[in-house]
Design a protein around this motif. Structure first.
Motif, PDB file in Angstrom:
ATOM      1  N   HIS A   1       9.636  50.594   2.055  1.00 30.80           N
ATOM      2  CA  HIS A   1       9.525  52.003   1.691  1.00 30.80           C
ATOM      3  C   HIS A   1       8.273  52.362   0.896  1.00 30.80           C
ATOM      4  N   LEU A   2       7.632  51.410   0.274  1.00 34.27           N
ATOM      5  CA  LEU A   2       6.516  51.733  -0.619  1.00 34.27           C
ATOM      6  C   LEU A   2       5.198  51.739   0.134  1.00 34.27           C
ATOM      7  N   ASP A   3       4.328  52.639  -0.259  1.00 30.90           N
ATOM      8  CA  ASP A   3       2.972  52.700   0.289  1.00 30.90           C
ATOM      9  C   ASP A   3       2.307  51.329   0.143  1.00 30.90           C
ATOM     10  N   PRO A   4       1.778  50.771   1.233  1.00 32.76           N
ATOM     11  CA  PRO A   4       1.155  49.441   1.156  1.00 32.76           C
ATOM     12  C   PRO A   4       0.083  49.331   0.069  1.00 32.76           C
ATOM     13  N   ALA A   5      -0.586  50.442  -0.226  1.00 34.80           N
ATOM     14  CA  ALA A   5      -1.622  50.403  -1.250  1.00 34.80           C
ATOM     15  C   ALA A   5      -1.047  50.134  -2.645  1.00 34.80           C
ATOM     16  N   LEU A   6       0.256  50.389  -2.813  1.00 34.53           N
ATOM     17  CA  LEU A   6       0.903  50.216  -4.115  1.00 34.53           C
ATOM     18  C   LEU A   6       1.678  48.915  -4.220  1.00 34.53           C
TER      19      LEU A   6
END
Length: 545
Positions: free
Chosen positions: A34-39
């Motif tokens: 679910h989390l943005d890959p950048a984060l």
């Protein structure tokens, strides 16, 4: 000194010194999904650090001490002055402090904040649950206060702070604050419209004097409280929301009379109080007569925490059970390898995975602003996940046998805690009726729910049949209130099933659909079809120490 016959063998080592986050494959996968890959890298590092703390012997001892040493009320000082203070064990402060510094109140000010906070909440809740109450309400107070921008400007930076600043002082002198709330009254319970607390307008704009009694006031040593009362503006007595600061800006104590602390079944480290307001100074939050509306977002956020808290209790109970059975031998082999015990553990693991997967999906929906989906999904999940918590914990305790029934195991504390979340923020009937209201009055909410479960259409015939049965049930609204629990349960189950079919390993999804939707469904844990890969499901849930 030990007697000559006292040799300790066949006992598992403590489940300690491990990373609670990284050892939870289901939680890690949900964060990555679910989390943005950048984060992701930053989030994984933060959660692993918190996970190592949560799994440490030191943090586990904090949890034991906080629960074993409940808060104590001091109504007066030695001279007879009224002080109304609650003293907590130092371990409680350490737990709260770690929760604050780990961002459990700071979700609102960073990308992916709700998901990251949800994962951290689920990890940290496995240490001890009682101290999470003020953290949850502090987190949830932010959207309510935004209904009054001038108050939000003052309070929100401190509510979302990662600095734990204990002690009673004016909020302007603190680097961080905690919030509680006072909604429930003895004559009303969940029916907040029965509130009798009165709010008399004062000369200052937006200021009121409150008079009344609150039957349950959570975290009475917090810096501020959101309170429901009937405002006397224009004589209408409309139900409004108010902010009650514990300490006024001139340093004097607001009138906040703590009558007693509740003696509760569980959640013993947390202070729940009965309080009296006697011309207590307050500021109105939002428009007059819109008190319930002002609290809708707050209640939704705290209900999410109920789901997360129950998922955490389930996860810790199941982890303890699998850990014990992985070391304990009986009848010629390890318990975990015995077919019947493997069936029980696998069934418990399925329930835990379904709860965690659904909880993190809800948190991701908060980040994405999926308000329509949350309108049905949150009360349905709150109803079902919290209802499943107690039987899961009780069955996990039984896996430890007599060892699980003694306090040193920690399992009795989990069991005492397990019913709380089904009661807090509206018991089961309240949640089921809330789901009905959304179905009947908000077609966009039902459409969002259908879109969500529709993403798994065709992946499993048992899930498809369960969805069809649900839609048939919803097509007949005669006597629907009496069927509200049945409908809400089915909504939650098809949500969980759709998520597992899409995201879990095939063996997990197959086992869930077979046991929750199939015809061969037992009434107790440990009745999964024997043809399933039970050992693989158990191994997926085993905490890696």
């Amino acid at each position: 000194m030990a007697g000559s016959t006292h040799t300790v063998t066949n006992q598992p080592p403590p489940l300690s010194g491990y990373d609670v986050f990284t050892a939870d494959r289901v939680l890690v996968a949900a964060v990555e999904r679910h989390l943005d890959p950048a984060l992701l890298d930053e989030a994984r590092d933060e959660l692993a650090l918190l996970g190592r703390t949560a799994g440490s012997a030191q943090a586990q001892e904090w949890g034991r001490l906080a629960d074993a040493n409940p808060p104590e009320l001091r109504t007066h000082d030695r001279y007879g002055h009224r002080v109304d203070e609650v003293d907590f064990h130092p371990a409680w402060h350490r737990l709260v402090g770690k929760g604050v510094t780990s961002g459990l109140t700071a979700a609102w000010k960073r990308p992916g904040g709700h998901l990251r906070r949800a994962a951290a909440f689920l990890v940290w809740a496995q240490v001890e649950a009682g101290h999470l109450c003020p953290l949850s309400m502090t987190y949830a107070a932010v959207p309510a206060l935004r209904a009054q921008p001038d108050l939000a400007e003052v309070w929100e930076p401190r509510l979302t702070s990662t600095i734990y600043d204990a002690g009673l002082r004016p909020a302007s002198q603190k680097a961080g604050v905690l919030f509680g709330m006072g909604m429930t009254e003895k004559q009303g319970g969940s029916d907040v419209r029965a509130t009798t607390t009165r709010a008399e307008p004062l000369a200052a704009d937006g200021a009121y004097a409150l008079t009344g009694h609150k039957w349950f006031c959570s975290a009475p040593m917090s810096d501020g409280f959101l309170v429901l009362a009937r405002a006397d503006d224009g004589g209408a007595g409309l139900l409004s929301c108010f902010l009650v600061p514990r300490i006024l800006e001139d340093g004097t104590r607001n009138t906040f009379l703590i009558q007693r602390l509740k003696d509760k079944l569980g959640n013993r480290s947390n202070a729940s109080a009965e309080v009296e307001f006697d011309r207590t100074w307050a500021r109105r939050v939002g428009d007059e007569g819109r008190g319930v509306r002002a609290l809708v977002d707050m209640v939704a956020a705290t209900r999410l925490d109920c789901v997360l808290g129950s998922a955490a209790l389930m996860r810790q109970a199941v982890a303890q059970a699998i850990h014990h059975c992985g070391y304990r031998s009986a009848f010629g082999g390890l318990l975990v390898d015995k077919p019947l015990m493997s069936n029980v553990l696998a069934d418990l693991a399925l329930e835990s995975e379904a709860a965690t997967t659904l909880a993190l999906r809800l948190a991701a929906a908060y980040d994405a602003g999926e308000e329509a989906f949350l309108r049905i999904a949150v009360p349905a999940a709150k109803y079902w996940v919290t209802k499943r918590c107690t039987p899961v914990v009780a069955e996990a305790l039984e896996c430890l046998g007599g060892n699980g029934y003694v306090e040193e195991s920690g399992m009795p504390r989990l069991l005492r805690e397990s019913p709380l979340n089904s009661i807090w923020e509206g018991a089961g009937n309240v949640q089921a009726l809330d789901v009905l209201r959304a179905l009947q009055r908000e077609p966009e909410a039902f459409d969002a729910f259908l879109r969500e479960i529709g993403r798994a259409r065709g992946a499993d015939h048992r899930l498809d049949a369960a969805v069809k049965d649900l839609l048939t049930e919803l097509g007949d609204l005669d006597g629907v209130e009496a069927r509200a629990r049945r409908i809400t349960e089915r909504i939650a189950l098809v949500l969980q099933g759709s998520l597992l079919v899409r995201f879990a390993p095939a063996d997990v999804a197959d086992a869930f659909c077979a046991s929750r939707f199939g015809t061969d469904r037992g009434s107790a844990f440990g009745t999964l079809p024997h043809t399933l890969d039970l050992a693989g499901i158990v191994e997926r849930a085993r905490p890696v120490v």
